[in-house]
Design a protein around this motif. Sequence first.
Motif, mmCIF file in Angstrom:
data_model
loop_
_atom_site.group_PDB
_atom_site.id
_atom_site.type_symbol
_atom_site.label_atom_id
_atom_site.label_comp_id
_atom_site.label_asym_id
_atom_site.label_seq_id
_atom_site.Cartn_x
_atom_site.Cartn_y
_atom_site.Cartn_z
ATOM 1 N N PHE A 86 0.887 -1.157 0.000
ATOM 2 C CA PHE A 86 0.000 0.000 0.000
ATOM 3 C C PHE A 86 0.922 1.202 0.000
ATOM 4 C CE2 PHE A 86 -3.131 -2.964 2.104
ATOM 5 C CZ PHE A 86 -4.016 -2.990 1.031
ATOM 6 N N ARG A 125 4.585 0.947 1.466
ATOM 7 C CA ARG A 125 4.659 -0.055 2.546
ATOM 8 C C ARG A 125 4.330 -1.446 2.053
ATOM 9 N NH1 ARG A 125 1.168 0.588 7.688
ATOM 10 N NH2 ARG A 125 2.048 -1.346 8.471
ATOM 11 N N VAL A 127 2.840 -4.298 3.144
ATOM 12 C CA VAL A 127 1.977 -4.745 4.243
ATOM 13 C C VAL A 127 1.983 -6.267 4.335
ATOM 14 C CG1 VAL A 127 -0.442 -4.882 4.897
ATOM 15 C CG2 VAL A 127 0.555 -2.680 4.287
ATOM 16 N N PRO A 148 -0.302 -9.906 15.730
ATOM 17 C CA PRO A 148 -0.863 -8.733 16.401
ATOM 18 C C PRO A 148 -1.659 -7.869 15.423
ATOM 19 C CG PRO A 148 1.513 -8.496 16.090
ATOM 20 C CD PRO A 148 1.164 -9.885 15.663
ATOM 21 N N ASN A 149 -2.388 -6.900 15.944
ATOM 22 C CA ASN A 149 -3.100 -5.959 15.081
ATOM 23 C C ASN A 149 -2.117 -5.283 14.146
ATOM 24 O OD1 ASN A 149 -5.746 -6.253 16.093
ATOM 25 N ND2 ASN A 149 -5.206 -5.014 17.881
ATOM 26 N N GLY A 150 -2.487 -5.161 12.892
ATOM 27 C CA GLY A 150 -1.631 -4.490 11.922
ATOM 28 C C GLY A 150 -0.574 -5.384 11.311
ATOM 29 N N ALA A 151 -0.587 -6.684 11.658
ATOM 30 C CA ALA A 151 0.441 -7.612 11.173
ATOM 31 C C ALA A 151 0.319 -7.881 9.670
ATOM 32 C CB ALA A 151 0.347 -8.935 11.936
ATOM 33 N N GLY A 152 -0.903 -7.710 9.152
ATOM 34 C CA GLY A 152 -1.127 -8.016 7.733
ATOM 35 C C GLY A 152 -2.014 -9.238 7.517
ATOM 36 N N LYS A 153 -2.713 -9.696 8.565
ATOM 37 C CA LYS A 153 -3.554 -10.901 8.461
ATOM 38 C C LYS A 153 -4.706 -10.691 7.476
ATOM 39 C CE LYS A 153 -4.574 -10.847 12.903
ATOM 40 N NZ LYS A 153 -3.818 -9.653 13.322
ATOM 41 N N THR A 154 -5.457 -9.616 7.682
ATOM 42 C CA THR A 154 -6.619 -9.363 6.827
ATOM 43 C C THR A 154 -6.188 -9.187 5.376
ATOM 44 O OG1 THR A 154 -7.913 -8.411 8.621
ATOM 45 C CG2 THR A 154 -8.527 -7.741 6.392
ATOM 46 N N THR A 155 -5.125 -8.437 5.166
ATOM 47 C CA THR A 155 -4.650 -8.217 3.793
ATOM 48 C C THR A 155 -4.217 -9.545 3.171
ATOM 49 O OG1 THR A 155 -3.902 -6.029 4.521
ATOM 50 C CG2 THR A 155 -3.108 -6.807 2.382
ATOM 51 N N GLU A 181 -13.798 -9.394 8.134
ATOM 52 C CA GLU A 181 -13.565 -8.761 9.434
ATOM 53 C C GLU A 181 -14.660 -7.732 9.743
ATOM 54 O OE1 GLU A 181 -9.815 -6.629 9.778
ATOM 55 O OE2 GLU A 181 -9.670 -7.294 11.854
ATOM 56 N N GLU A 201 -0.591 -2.661 16.813
ATOM 57 C CA GLU A 201 -1.087 -1.298 16.573
ATOM 58 C C GLU A 201 -2.407 -1.176 17.305
ATOM 59 O OE1 GLU A 201 -1.665 -0.705 12.447
ATOM 60 O OE2 GLU A 201 0.469 -0.541 11.991
HETATM 61 N N1 LIG Z 1 -6.396 -0.436 1.951
HETATM 62 C C1 LIG Z 1 -5.333 -0.064 2.679
HETATM 63 N N2 LIG Z 1 -4.596 1.026 2.382
HETATM 64 C C2 LIG Z 1 -3.530 1.397 3.112
HETATM 65 N N3 LIG Z 1 -3.089 0.712 4.199
HETATM 66 C C3 LIG Z 1 -3.769 -0.390 4.547
HETATM 67 C C4 LIG Z 1 -4.924 -0.843 3.823
HETATM 68 N N4 LIG Z 1 -5.378 -1.967 4.414
HETATM 69 C C5 LIG Z 1 -4.571 -2.203 5.465
HETATM 70 N N5 LIG Z 1 -3.599 -1.267 5.544
HETATM 71 C C6 LIG Z 1 -2.515 -1.241 6.537
HETATM 72 O O1 LIG Z 1 -1.808 -2.438 6.434
HETATM 73 C C7 LIG Z 1 -1.413 -2.926 7.718
HETATM 74 C C8 LIG Z 1 -1.922 -4.332 7.914
HETATM 75 O O2 LIG Z 1 -3.336 -4.303 7.985
HETATM 76 P P1 LIG Z 1 -4.200 -5.611 8.155
HETATM 77 O O3 LIG Z 1 -3.923 -6.529 7.036
HETATM 78 O O4 LIG Z 1 -5.606 -5.156 8.329
HETATM 79 O O5 LIG Z 1 -3.608 -6.220 9.493
HETATM 80 P P2 LIG Z 1 -4.282 -7.210 10.562
HETATM 81 O O6 LIG Z 1 -5.481 -7.825 9.939
HETATM 82 O O7 LIG Z 1 -3.207 -8.185 10.901
HETATM 83 O O8 LIG Z 1 -4.637 -6.368 11.750
HETATM 84 C C9 LIG Z 1 -1.963 -1.938 8.719
HETATM 85 O O9 LIG Z 1 -0.932 -1.056 9.079
HETATM 86 C C10 LIG Z 1 -3.044 -1.220 7.965
HETATM 87 O O10 LIG Z 1 -3.202 0.081 8.451
#
Ligand SMILES: Nc1ncnc2c1ncn2[C@@H]1O[C@H](COP(=O)(O)OP(=O)(O)O)[C@@H](O)[C@H]1O
Length: 307
Positions: free
Chosen positions: A17, A20, A22, A41-48, A84, A305
């Motif tokens: 992104f 970064r 991610v 942890p939060n912000g690790a990149g799991k959802t992405t 999520e 985070e």
């Molecule tokens: N669409 C996006 N644009 C910019 N940054 C993003 C986007 N989606 C997630 N991020 C950033 O990517 C990092 C990982 O997010 P995410 O995958 O949601 O982590 P997790 O699910 O592990 O908490 C975070 O710092 C988040 O702010």
Amino acid sequence: MTVNDPAVFAEHLVKRFGERRVVDGIDLIVPRGAIYGVLGPNGAGKTTTLRTLLGIIEPDEGRRSILGHFSPREASDRVGYLPEERGLYPSMKARDAIAFMGALRGLDRRTGRTRAAEMMEAAGLGHAIDEKIKKLSKGMAQLVQLLGSVVHRPDLLVLDEPFSGLDPVNQEKLEALILAERDRGATVLFSTHIMAHAERVCDRLAIIAGGKRRFEGTVDEARGTLPSRVRYLPARPQAGVAEVLPHDATPDGDGWRFQLPREGIEGLLVTLIERGYGIGGLSIERPGLHDAFVRIVGRDAAEGEPA
Ligand SMILES: Nc1ncnc2c1ncn2[C@@H]1O[C@H](COP(=O)(O)OP(=O)(O)O)[C@@H](O)[C@H]1O
Ligand SMILES: [Mg+2]
């Protein structure tokens, strides 16, 4: 690809992104029929990572396959997904919402409505079958959405932080549902930052932090990254005992604590008895998954985070 291929395969996945990374070169193999946890942890990149695997977003580098398809959308009707961010149409009745989600994955409405009622009964939600979504508690609505993600009996179920937002009773229902889906033959891939659930249900897990995979293996293997701790109580308190114990031994009440020596404890016990200290009490504590997680990702990262 053949039926023996993993349910999910990813090689060097990268998602940027802006500047970064991610998701920063993630490899993942989820065997068919496994319950697989993506922990971090939060912000690790799991959802992405999950969204990239499912084809909701395209990776910048690397490749992945879902149920043998390198184009994830081709497997769409065989996949169930709880995102999520939850959401159902507030004015739909619960069973219709479940049938609707099934229809989006190719299940006919009639079958969907029949199964919805059966599944709600089985999950102890029978009283809410004809209740509108907006009348349900947040946790109940989440369970309804979860049932909607499995009503078409997917071969792969992907759940993003499914335990978040549920009270302990509903968390238990969710654990039971995950196990039941696995027993039905499905592969379950879920993310969580809460270790207790993963510890109970996962066959395998990956720990990610900062977009990178830090660990892959079974729960036991993760716990095994830390030594067990020994608590020893001499039969009679005597000052000299510290000389016999390992160097890291620290006093703890009337006894001592130290890491389980690599060579085991038997030799030490023999020495303690021979020297007359005796064994007043002895216990060996295995570290939990949470301790291993903190050790693998680092204490600061484990805090994550802000959610
Ligand atoms: N669409 C996006 N644009 C910019 N940054 C993003 C986007 N989606 C997630 N991020 C950033 O990517 C990092 C990982 O997010 P995410 O995958 O949601 O982590 P997790 O699910 O592990 O908490 C975070 O710092 C988040 O702010
Ligand atoms: Mg997330």
